[in-house]
Design a protein around this motif. Structure first.
Motif, PDB file in Angstrom:
ATOM      1  N   GLU A 689       0.834  -1.208   0.000  1.00 15.69           N
ATOM      2  CA  GLU A 689       0.000   0.000   0.000  1.00 15.69           C
ATOM      3  C   GLU A 689       0.866   1.255   0.000  1.00 15.69           C
ATOM      4  O   GLU A 689       0.561   2.231  -0.692  1.00 15.69           O
ATOM      5  CB  GLU A 689      -0.928  -0.017   1.210  1.00 15.69           C
ATOM      6  N   THR A 690       1.943   1.225   0.759  1.00 17.08           N
ATOM      7  CA  THR A 690       2.843   2.384   0.823  1.00 17.08           C
ATOM      8  C   THR A 690       4.063   2.221  -0.082  1.00 17.08           C
ATOM      9  O   THR A 690       4.955   3.081  -0.067  1.00 17.08           O
ATOM     10  CB  THR A 690       3.324   2.583   2.274  1.00 17.08           C
ATOM     11  N   TRP A 691       4.120   1.131  -0.850  1.00 16.91           N
ATOM     12  CA  TRP A 691       5.253   0.861  -1.740  1.00 16.91           C
ATOM     13  C   TRP A 691       6.564   0.898  -0.947  1.00 16.91           C
ATOM     14  O   TRP A 691       7.513   1.609  -1.284  1.00 16.91           O
ATOM     15  CB  TRP A 691       5.321   1.866  -2.879  1.00 16.91           C
ATOM     16  N   ASP A 692       6.611   0.069   0.094  1.00 13.65           N
ATOM     17  CA  ASP A 692       7.764   0.112   0.986  1.00 13.65           C
ATOM     18  C   ASP A 692       8.201  -1.300   1.330  1.00 13.65           C
ATOM     19  O   ASP A 692       7.385  -2.224   1.428  1.00 13.65           O
ATOM     20  CB  ASP A 692       7.424   0.880   2.266  1.00 13.65           C
ATOM     21  N   CYS A 693       9.519  -1.458   1.474  1.00 14.07           N
ATOM     22  CA  CYS A 693      10.115  -2.705   1.912  1.00 14.07           C
ATOM     23  C   CYS A 693      11.266  -2.368   2.841  1.00 14.07           C
ATOM     24  O   CYS A 693      11.929  -1.332   2.671  1.00 14.07           O
ATOM     25  CB  CYS A 693      10.602  -3.534   0.725  1.00 14.07           C
ATOM     26  N   THR A 694      11.487  -3.236   3.822  1.00 15.35           N
ATOM     27  CA  THR A 694      12.541  -2.940   4.792  1.00 15.35           C
ATOM     28  C   THR A 694      13.926  -2.934   4.159  1.00 15.35           C
ATOM     29  O   THR A 694      14.867  -2.381   4.737  1.00 15.35           O
ATOM     30  CB  THR A 694      12.503  -3.972   5.933  1.00 15.35           C
ATOM     31  N   CYS A 695      14.083  -3.519   2.980  1.00 16.56           N
ATOM     32  CA  CYS A 695      15.380  -3.423   2.287  1.00 16.56           C
ATOM     33  C   CYS A 695      15.580  -2.059   1.654  1.00 16.56           C
ATOM     34  O   CYS A 695      16.687  -1.725   1.237  1.00 16.56           O
ATOM     35  CB  CYS A 695      15.496  -4.511   1.227  1.00 16.56           C
ATOM     36  N   ARG A 696      14.523  -1.255   1.502  1.00 18.09           N
ATOM     37  CA  ARG A 696      14.513   0.120   1.012  1.00 18.09           C
ATOM     38  C   ARG A 696      14.894   0.260  -0.463  1.00 18.09           C
ATOM     39  O   ARG A 696      14.989   1.365  -0.981  1.00 18.09           O
ATOM     40  CB  ARG A 696      15.438   1.012   1.849  1.00 18.09           C
TER      41      ARG A 696
END
Length: 822
Positions: A689-696
């Protein structure tokens, strides 16, 4: 030795026949003629071998009875006829040469003309008519085994002046193209008749009649570009009563006249009131006198004796009248159009066009004189800037053009951003701008400031540029203010630049909600200076790689590991890295979106490739250069994208396919409709939804990372819906959808009578500066280097370190943020 020389001659003659083969491959009959010629020349070479001629004498290949045929480049080759070989050297007289020629041809040589080409010019024929002409032919072909000589029937054209016959035409062979062009000009005006020769000893360059009807046309075409200069030289001295504005103008005209006629001047009286000059040769009666009339301001030619009795030989190298000012008059127009006109090129052109061989130093001084004269013209160009700005606004509505002057009406700023550039940045480019400054190499101070973005294919897209007097904080602040008025503020913009000349302070002041990242390449150069003289080359390279890893890593713990590795080698270097505002260059801390663009050097080299193509450009030429290159770039890239059929731009489509392939086999766990857990070596949390991943990586590149691709494939979603719109083909085409309209020169824009006219004077000239771009000092974190040598505290038996405090390295990793070393 004889076999080697004759073998080389056979090879040269075979190469000379290659153009004939191209010419005669048109019909069977012509092919048979060509085969006959090949057989004849083979027999000729065999006879030369059998004669055993000495290798020290060149052989004149005398050709007769053929015609000249033009090549595509304007040069000519001789076709048909017969050929005879005659040895020739400087000791042979012209009468001996004609006698040998008459014996071989079995004809009366007095009715024929003898001609040859210069080694570097197969467009203009040189006529031989005396001993000196024959000696010059041998000198020009020094080092050659053979000399091509052509025997042509026809009458010789002799230049005629009113009531005088000028034997100065003997200088023709050292300046062949001058006389050739004169003959052409005369032939063009008097094509219905030929002039009779009045001096049989003169060496002339003429056109032949009868046997080669196409020859004169070929020469006229090849030498047409020289007609303007030659006709001017022919008319500089016309006769008694000719008027000049000053004695200086008269002396300059005499210099041209002496060069054209091939003699040396000797001044008897030379001042601002009268000038009396004679020919320097002993006993020569040529003389001219001019003076200023008592009641007139003009200088008038009063007497002239235009008869020469000297040979007029001024030597092979140089001419006394070919001064620096004469060279400047010859090259000034070419230098105006081509500032890259080099001294060696000038020397070669003068030798070809005027037959004068000049030394490099003299040509260089003449070029400098011409450049100084052009500087006065450069100053006038600044007065045209207000008109140029008006024409840009009229032809490209919506463009932002600003011209600012100082209180003394001297040039200060010029800002230009075309409507096509503004539209392309707003509708297709990423919200990313590179800021660069490039010094312009001109005697008037100037610096080009540029703002560039990136299109969907990672190509540099120019948005705005300015020309200012110097690269200072105030000029950068003004440039950013004009840039802000050009682009919309509905999205946060990320800037990438160096830290020079106040950019670090100017960007946040003008664009308050923007992000400013430091150029990685410039930081690496500063980082290398911290390592200078302390470590071996392998250690330096390892430290540089560790610094790059710290810049590219997306996780804070990984960044801290890099700092810890550097600290193990040098506490000072690690301290410098932590003090260099890492939050503005490391992916782990930077808040803006750079789309994997870490350096502004790409944009700088983009403009430098344009500006450095032609150095010493005037301010109008710089503007025109950027306009033309941008116009051409938009058209070229627009046409290239019309054939693309993918959703993303080709380079990003390829990257996405690699991520799709690598995502296979990843374990995806569903936490909710939008949050997922993906396991590889680590546990990664993906929020679609926010286009985010912890790998950045998703946020940094604009493309779904390998973990997001696995989630989208698992849930059956369209992967292209989660790619940045700036990477699509549609955005790329929108970037180049608008065009820059050309700007006509010489047209004045419509004037508003209510608006006062802007006066723009040139800036004050810089007195001197070293060549090239001035070295710039970049801002560096100040670190005081202290000695690592331990010392004992007074009165205490144990020692302490002067500069460092040790701590457990696990603190650095555990806290998740960098720990200050000092």
């Amino acid at each position: 030795m004889m076999k080697m020389k004759m073998g080389k001659m056979r090879h040269d003659r075979f190469n000379a026949l290659l153009p004939l083969s191209l010419y005669f491959q048109k019909s069977p009959s012509e092919a048979r003629v060509f085969a006959t010629l090949i057989s004849y020349f083979s027999n000729l070479r065999a006879s030369i071998l059998a004669a055993g001629m000495p290798s020290s004498k060149p052989v004149a290949i005398c050709q007769f009875g053929g015609v000249f045929v033009p090549n595509d480049d304007g040069s000519m080759f001789y076709s048909g006829g017969e050929a005879h070989a005659i040895p020739v050297d400087r000791s042979m007289t012209f009468d001996e040469f004609k006698s040998d020629l008459a014996d071989n041809l079995n004809c009366d040589i007095s009715t024929l003309s003898i001609k040859y080409f210069l080694p570097t010019n197969r467009r203009t024929l040189i006529t031989i008519s005396n001993d000196k002409g024959l000696q010059r032919m041998v000198d020009f072909h020094e080092g050659s085994d053979t000399i091509d000589v052509y025997i042509l029937p026809g009458e010789v054209v002799t230049p005629i002046t009113p009531n005088k016959v000028d034997p100065r035409s003997k200088r023709t062979e050292t300046r062949p193209t001058i006389k050739a062009t004169r003959a052409i000009a005369r032939a063009a005006t008097r094509s219905s008749a030929r002039l009779k020769s009045k001096n049989t000893d003169a060496d002339l360059i003429t056109t032949s009649v009868g046997t080669a009807p196409a020859f004169s046309d070929v020469v006229q075409t090849s030498s047409a570009e020289q007609l303007g200069a030659i006709s001017t030289y022919d008319s500089v001295i016309t006769g008694v009563g000719q008027e000049f504005h000053s004695a200086r103008e008269f002396r300059f005209a005499l210099r041209k006249y002496a060069i054209a006629k091939g003699f040396v001047l000797q001044y008897l009286k030379n001042d601002s009131v009268r000038v009396t000059v004679k020919c320097k040769a002993d006993g020569c009666p040529w003389r001219v006198h001019a003076s200023r009339l008592p009641k007139m301001q003009k200088f008038t030619l009063r007497k002239i004796n235009d008869e020469h009795t000297c040979s007029g030989d001024v030597g092979k190298d140089g001419h006394p009248q070919a001064t620096e000012f004469w060279i400047a008059s010859v090259v000034k127009d070419k230098l105006r159009d081509n500032p890259q006109y080099k001294p060696r090129e000038i020397a070669n052109d003068i030798l070809r066009d005027y037959g004068i061989k000049l030394k490099y130093q003299k040509v260089w001084r003449g070029r400098e004189v011409a450049m100084e004269q052009l500087q006065a013209l450069r100053a006038d160009l600044y007065s045209q800037l207000p008109s140029l700005c008006g024409r840009i606004r009229e032809t490209n509505p919506g463009s932002n053009v600003t011209l600012a002057t100082t209180d003394e009406s001297r040039f200060h700023h010029l800002f230009i951003s075309f409507h096509a550039s503004i539209y392309g940045f707003e509708n297709g480019c990423r919200p990313l701008l590179f800021l660069n400054g490039m010094s312009l190499r001109d005697k008037y101070p100037g610096t080009l400031l540029a703002a560039s973005s990136v299109d969907g294919e990672d190509g540099i897209f120019p948005v705005a540029f300015a020309i200012v007097d110097d690269e200072t904080y105030d000029n950068w602040h003004w440039f950013l203010t004009e840039l802000k008025s050009s682009v919309s503020a509905n999205r946060a913009i990320t800037f990438v630049s160096d830290r020079i000349n106040g950019l670090e302070e100017a960007v946040p002041k003008v664009f308050r909600d923007s992000y400013h990242g430091f150029s990685l390449n410039h930081l690496i150069e500063d980082y290398k200076r911290q390592l200078t003289g302390l470590y071996s080359q392998p250690v330096k390279e390892a430290m540089i790689e560790e610094f790059k890893r710290a810049a590219h890593t997306c996780r804070i713990p990984d960044f801290n590991v890099c700092i810890h590795t550097m600290r193990n080698v040098s506490h000072d270097v690690a301290a410098w890295v932590l003090s260099s505002k890492y939050e503005q260059w490391s992916n782990a801390f930077f808040k803006g979106e750079r789309y994997n663009c870490y350096s502004s050097d790409v944009a700088e080299s983009f403009y430098c490739s344009w500006i450095r193509e032609a150095d010493n450009l005037t301010i109008l030429q710089v503007v025109d250069m950027v306009l033309c290159k941008t116009m051409e770039m938009i058209c070229t890239r627009r046409e290239a994208s019309s054939t693309w059929s993918t959703t993303l731009a080709p380079s990003h489509e390829e990257k996405l396919q690699v991520e799709i392939f690598n995502s296979r086999g990843l374990n995806v766990l569903i936490s909710s409709e939008t949050v997922f857990e993906v396991r590889d070596n680590l546990v990664n949390i993906v929020n679609i939804e926010t286009w985010d991943c912890t790998c950045r990586q998703w946020k940094i590149s604009g493309l779904p990372c390998i973990h997001a691709v696995a989630v989208l494939d698992r849930t059956g979603r369209n992967i292209y819906d989660f790619c940045s719109r700036y990477l699509t083909v549609d955005s790329y085409r929108a970037t180049y959808s608008e065009s820059i309209n050309p700007i006509a020169t010489g047209e004045k824009p419509a004037c508003d009578e209510s608006t006062p006219a802007v006066i723009c004077k040139p800036p004050l000239r810089r007195l001197s500066r070293p060549p090239g771009r001035p070295r710039q000092k970049r801002a560096e974190a100040q670190v005081v280097r202290k000695s690592l040598k331990p010392r004992y505290c007074i009165g205490i038996e144990e020692f302490t370190w002067n500069t460092h405090k040790f701590f457990d390295s696990t603190w650095l990793i555990a806290y998740g943020t960098p720990v200050e070393l000092f």
